[in-house]
Scaffold this motif. Structure first.
Motif, PDB file in Angstrom:
ATOM      1  N   ALA A  75      -7.046 -16.387  -2.976  1.00  0.00           N
ATOM      2  CA  ALA A  75      -6.387 -15.047  -2.520  1.00  0.00           C
ATOM      3  C   ALA A  75      -5.750 -14.602  -3.254  1.00  0.00           C
ATOM      4  CB  ALA A  75      -6.095 -15.267  -1.299  1.00  0.00           C
ATOM      5  N   LEU A  76      -4.302 -15.278  -3.708  1.00  0.00           N
ATOM      6  CA  LEU A  76      -3.176 -14.327  -4.287  1.00  0.00           C
ATOM      7  C   LEU A  76      -4.097 -14.274  -5.616  1.00  0.00           C
ATOM      8  CD1 LEU A  76      -0.638 -17.462  -4.262  1.00  0.00           C
ATOM      9  CD2 LEU A  76      -0.344 -15.516  -3.495  1.00  0.00           C
ATOM     10  N   ILE A  77      -4.666 -13.978  -6.625  1.00  0.00           N
ATOM     11  CA  ILE A  77      -5.216 -13.502  -7.483  1.00  0.00           C
ATOM     12  C   ILE A  77      -6.135 -12.535  -7.204  1.00  0.00           C
ATOM     13  CG2 ILE A  77      -7.364 -14.047  -9.412  1.00  0.00           C
ATOM     14  CD1 ILE A  77      -6.468 -17.386  -9.660  1.00  0.00           C
ATOM     15  N   ILE A  78      -6.880 -12.498  -5.822  1.00  0.00           N
ATOM     16  CA  ILE A  78      -7.420 -11.274  -5.813  1.00  0.00           C
ATOM     17  C   ILE A  78      -6.717 -10.258  -5.519  1.00  0.00           C
ATOM     18  CG2 ILE A  78      -9.118 -10.560  -3.928  1.00  0.00           C
ATOM     19  CD1 ILE A  78     -10.567 -13.389  -4.717  1.00  0.00           C
ATOM     20  N   GLY A  79      -5.603 -11.095  -4.465  1.00  0.00           N
ATOM     21  CA  GLY A  79      -4.792  -9.486  -3.919  1.00  0.00           C
ATOM     22  C   GLY A  79      -4.070  -9.115  -4.770  1.00  0.00           C
ATOM     23  N   SER A  80      -3.523  -9.754  -5.974  1.00  0.00           N
ATOM     24  CA  SER A  80      -3.082  -9.123  -7.263  1.00  0.00           C
ATOM     25  C   SER A  80      -3.762  -8.144  -7.997  1.00  0.00           C
ATOM     26  CB  SER A  80      -2.650 -10.179  -8.169  1.00  0.00           C
ATOM     27  OG  SER A  80      -1.244 -11.014  -7.403  1.00  0.00           O
ATOM     28  N   VAL A  81      -4.939  -9.105  -8.641  1.00  0.00           N
ATOM     29  CA  VAL A  81      -5.915  -7.285  -8.864  1.00  0.00           C
ATOM     30  C   VAL A  81      -5.570  -6.603  -8.202  1.00  0.00           C
ATOM     31  CG1 VAL A  81      -8.425  -7.404  -9.917  1.00  0.00           C
ATOM     32  CG2 VAL A  81      -7.300  -9.524 -10.615  1.00  0.00           C
ATOM     33  N   LEU A  82      -6.386  -6.708  -6.830  1.00  0.00           N
ATOM     34  CA  LEU A  82      -6.196  -5.124  -6.535  1.00  0.00           C
ATOM     35  C   LEU A  82      -4.830  -4.600  -6.092  1.00  0.00           C
ATOM     36  CD1 LEU A  82      -8.349  -6.824  -2.880  1.00  0.00           C
ATOM     37  CD2 LEU A  82      -9.453  -5.549  -4.586  1.00  0.00           C
ATOM     38  N   GLY A  83      -3.734  -5.015  -5.917  1.00  0.00           N
ATOM     39  CA  GLY A  83      -2.472  -4.372  -5.799  1.00  0.00           C
ATOM     40  C   GLY A  83      -2.897  -3.531  -6.849  1.00  0.00           C
ATOM     41  N   LEU A  84      -3.170  -4.103  -8.135  1.00  0.00           N
ATOM     42  CA  LEU A  84      -3.328  -3.732  -9.760  1.00  0.00           C
ATOM     43  C   LEU A  84      -4.142  -2.156  -9.702  1.00  0.00           C
ATOM     44  CD1 LEU A  84      -3.097  -6.570 -12.738  1.00  0.00           C
ATOM     45  CD2 LEU A  84      -0.817  -4.800 -11.424  1.00  0.00           C
ATOM     46  N   ILE A  85      -5.546  -2.521  -8.748  1.00  0.00           N
ATOM     47  CA  ILE A  85      -6.034  -1.160  -8.728  1.00  0.00           C
ATOM     48  C   ILE A  85      -5.731  -0.126  -8.308  1.00  0.00           C
ATOM     49  CG2 ILE A  85      -8.448  -0.286  -8.173  1.00  0.00           C
ATOM     50  CD1 ILE A  85      -9.512  -3.333  -8.727  1.00  0.00           C
ATOM     51  N   MET A  86      -5.105  -0.320  -7.119  1.00  0.00           N
ATOM     52  CA  MET A  86      -4.684   0.119  -6.089  1.00  0.00           C
ATOM     53  C   MET A  86      -3.387   1.285  -6.620  1.00  0.00           C
ATOM     54  SD  MET A  86      -6.349   0.662  -3.427  1.00  0.00           S
ATOM     55  CE  MET A  86      -5.457   1.321  -2.183  1.00  0.00           C
ATOM     56  N   LYS A  88      -2.699   1.244  -9.515  1.00  0.00           N
ATOM     57  CA  LYS A  88      -3.318   2.633 -10.922  1.00  0.00           C
ATOM     58  C   LYS A  88      -4.112   3.502 -10.578  1.00  0.00           C
ATOM     59  CE  LYS A  88      -6.525   2.952 -15.010  1.00  0.00           C
ATOM     60  NZ  LYS A  88      -7.585   2.512 -15.991  1.00  0.00           N
ATOM     61  N   MET A  89      -4.895   4.000  -8.850  1.00  0.00           N
ATOM     62  CA  MET A  89      -5.327   5.370  -8.093  1.00  0.00           C
ATOM     63  C   MET A  89      -4.010   5.867  -8.351  1.00  0.00           C
ATOM     64  SD  MET A  89      -8.064   3.048  -6.432  1.00  0.00           S
ATOM     65  CE  MET A  89      -8.653   4.401  -4.937  1.00  0.00           C
ATOM     66  N   SER A  95      -0.609  11.790 -10.813  1.00  0.00           N
ATOM     67  CA  SER A  95      -0.846  12.414 -11.833  1.00  0.00           C
ATOM     68  C   SER A  95      -0.523  13.884 -11.975  1.00  0.00           C
ATOM     69  CB  SER A  95      -0.738  12.175 -12.927  1.00  0.00           C
ATOM     70  OG  SER A  95      -2.376  11.598 -12.786  1.00  0.00           O
ATOM     71  N   GLU A  96      -0.976  15.396 -12.225  1.00  0.00           N
ATOM     72  CA  GLU A  96      -0.876  16.640 -11.366  1.00  0.00           C
ATOM     73  C   GLU A  96      -1.921  17.249 -12.855  1.00  0.00           C
ATOM     74  OE1 GLU A  96       1.970  18.984 -11.155  1.00  0.00           O
ATOM     75  OE2 GLU A  96       2.067  18.201  -8.902  1.00  0.00           O
ATOM     76  N   PRO A  97      -3.599  17.342 -12.382  1.00  0.00           N
ATOM     77  CA  PRO A  97      -3.899  17.589 -13.758  1.00  0.00           C
ATOM     78  C   PRO A  97      -3.514  19.625 -14.368  1.00  0.00           C
ATOM     79  CG  PRO A  97      -4.722  17.692 -11.937  1.00  0.00           C
ATOM     80  CD  PRO A  97      -3.954  17.425 -11.605  1.00  0.00           C
ATOM     81  N   THR A  98      -4.200  19.107 -15.733  1.00  0.00           N
ATOM     82  CA  THR A  98      -3.084  21.019 -15.891  1.00  0.00           C
ATOM     83  C   THR A  98      -4.546  21.472 -16.696  1.00  0.00           C
ATOM     84  OG1 THR A  98      -3.155  19.638 -18.758  1.00  0.00           O
ATOM     85  CG2 THR A  98      -1.508  19.789 -17.657  1.00  0.00           C
ATOM     86  N   SER A  99      -4.246  23.145 -16.116  1.00  0.00           N
ATOM     87  CA  SER A  99      -5.286  23.658 -16.648  1.00  0.00           C
ATOM     88  C   SER A  99      -5.494  24.660 -18.373  1.00  0.00           C
ATOM     89  CB  SER A  99      -5.283  24.981 -15.674  1.00  0.00           C
ATOM     90  OG  SER A  99      -4.122  25.691 -16.309  1.00  0.00           O
TER      91      SER A  99
END
Length: 300
Positions: A75-86, A88-89, A95-99
């Motif tokens: 659970a600790l490993i999975i939680g850490s991975v999901l935390g990193l993914i979230m 990053k999202m 981060s605002e895209p540019t035109s």
């Protein structure tokens, strides 16, 4: 004295009595020896029993802890991975895209547009479509061919326009409000040995952002154009004063409608001519410019 049997005969034996004192001392020695032996064996037995109990306890602990520890670490490993993914999202969303060139965020560009709309007092409005019947003199894949064919009609004093649509070039030689009126015009052209076809033509309505002044001006233009087409189809003269009012009422703070207004100004005098065919050509060309104008508005 006691009697025992030996070889089938009774034998009497004399037993020597032991004094109470000696007997008591012997009992104490035997008891002490037993206690000593017991004391000596107890530590050894206790040590064996203690080690065995510890081993058993360790085995029991491992048996029950293993199913608990593994899920916890998983659970600790999975939680850490999901935390990193979230994380990053969220960073990506923040981060605002540019035109275009990558210097100005899109949100900034949109905000500037909204500010401009607010300053102009613009809002989303609906523009009605325009519909009429045209005399089609030809349709071509190349504009050069349409222009070449146009000269054939010009030689017979018939004004035409080239109208591009869906990557094809249409040559129109007249316009009318109804299909019956268009067929009447077609018969007149056939007398000049010009073959044309009646075709329903339309410009679709759109939704676009316009200021109140721009919207009113375009609605007035549409209304007067339709009225002029009706008058023209019944061989009546157009009301040139109404068109002059449209030019005078043109919004001064707009550039989006400038092309259409300029085209009207350039052909204003021709709209008052008695030449029906000439006026048809003007209404067609004004309509064509109107369509190009609203397409630009729609693409903004």
């Amino acid at each position: 004295m006691i009697t025992v049997w030996e070889n089938g005969k009774p034998v009497k034996l004399k037993v020597k009595e032991t004094s109470g004192k000696n007997s008591s001392q012997l009992f104490k020695k035997e008891q002490a020896a037993a206690i000593q032996e017991e004391d000596e064996s107890v530590p050894t037995f206790a040590r064996l029993t203690t080690n065995t109990n510890k081993n058993m306890a360790n085995k029991i602990k491992r048996k029950y802890l293993k199913p608990v520890v593994i899920p916890i670490f998983s659970a600790l490993i999975i939680g850490s991975v999901l935390g990193l993914i979230m994380l990053k999202m969220f960073v990506t969303l923040d981060s605002e895209p540019t035109s275009g060139g990558g210097d100005i965020p899109i949100s900034t560009v949109e905000k500037d547009k909204e500010d401009q709309k607010a300053q102009k007092g613009s809002s989303l409005v609906q523009l009605e479509g325009v519909q009429a019947y045209v005399l089609q003199a030809g349709v071509f894949n190349e504009e050069a061919n349409a222009v070449e064919w146009k000269e054939k009609y010009a030689n017979k004093k018939i004004p035409t326009i080239v109208w591009e649509k869906n990557k094809q070039f249409y040559l129109f030689a007249g316009i009318a409000e109804t299909e019956a009126q268009a067929n009447h015009l077609r018969q007149q052209l056939q007398k000049n040995e010009l073959e044309v076809y009646v075709k329903e033509w339309q410009t679709a309505g759109i939704e676009t952002d316009l200021s109140n002044a721009e919207h009113q001006w375009l609605e007035t233009f549409q209304s007067e154009w339709n009225k002029s087409l009706k008058l023209l189809s019944t061989d009546e003269k157009l009301e040139i004063k109404a068109w002059k009012k449209i030019v005078d009422a043109f919004p001064k703070d707009t550039e989006d409608l400038s092309q259409l207004n300029t085209h009207i100004v350039e052909n204003l005098d021709k709209l008052s001519e008695d030449n029906n065919k000439q006026v048809q050509g003007i209404l067609l060309s004004v309509w064509h410019t109107y369509e190009k104008t609203i397409k630009k508005l729609e693409s903004k």
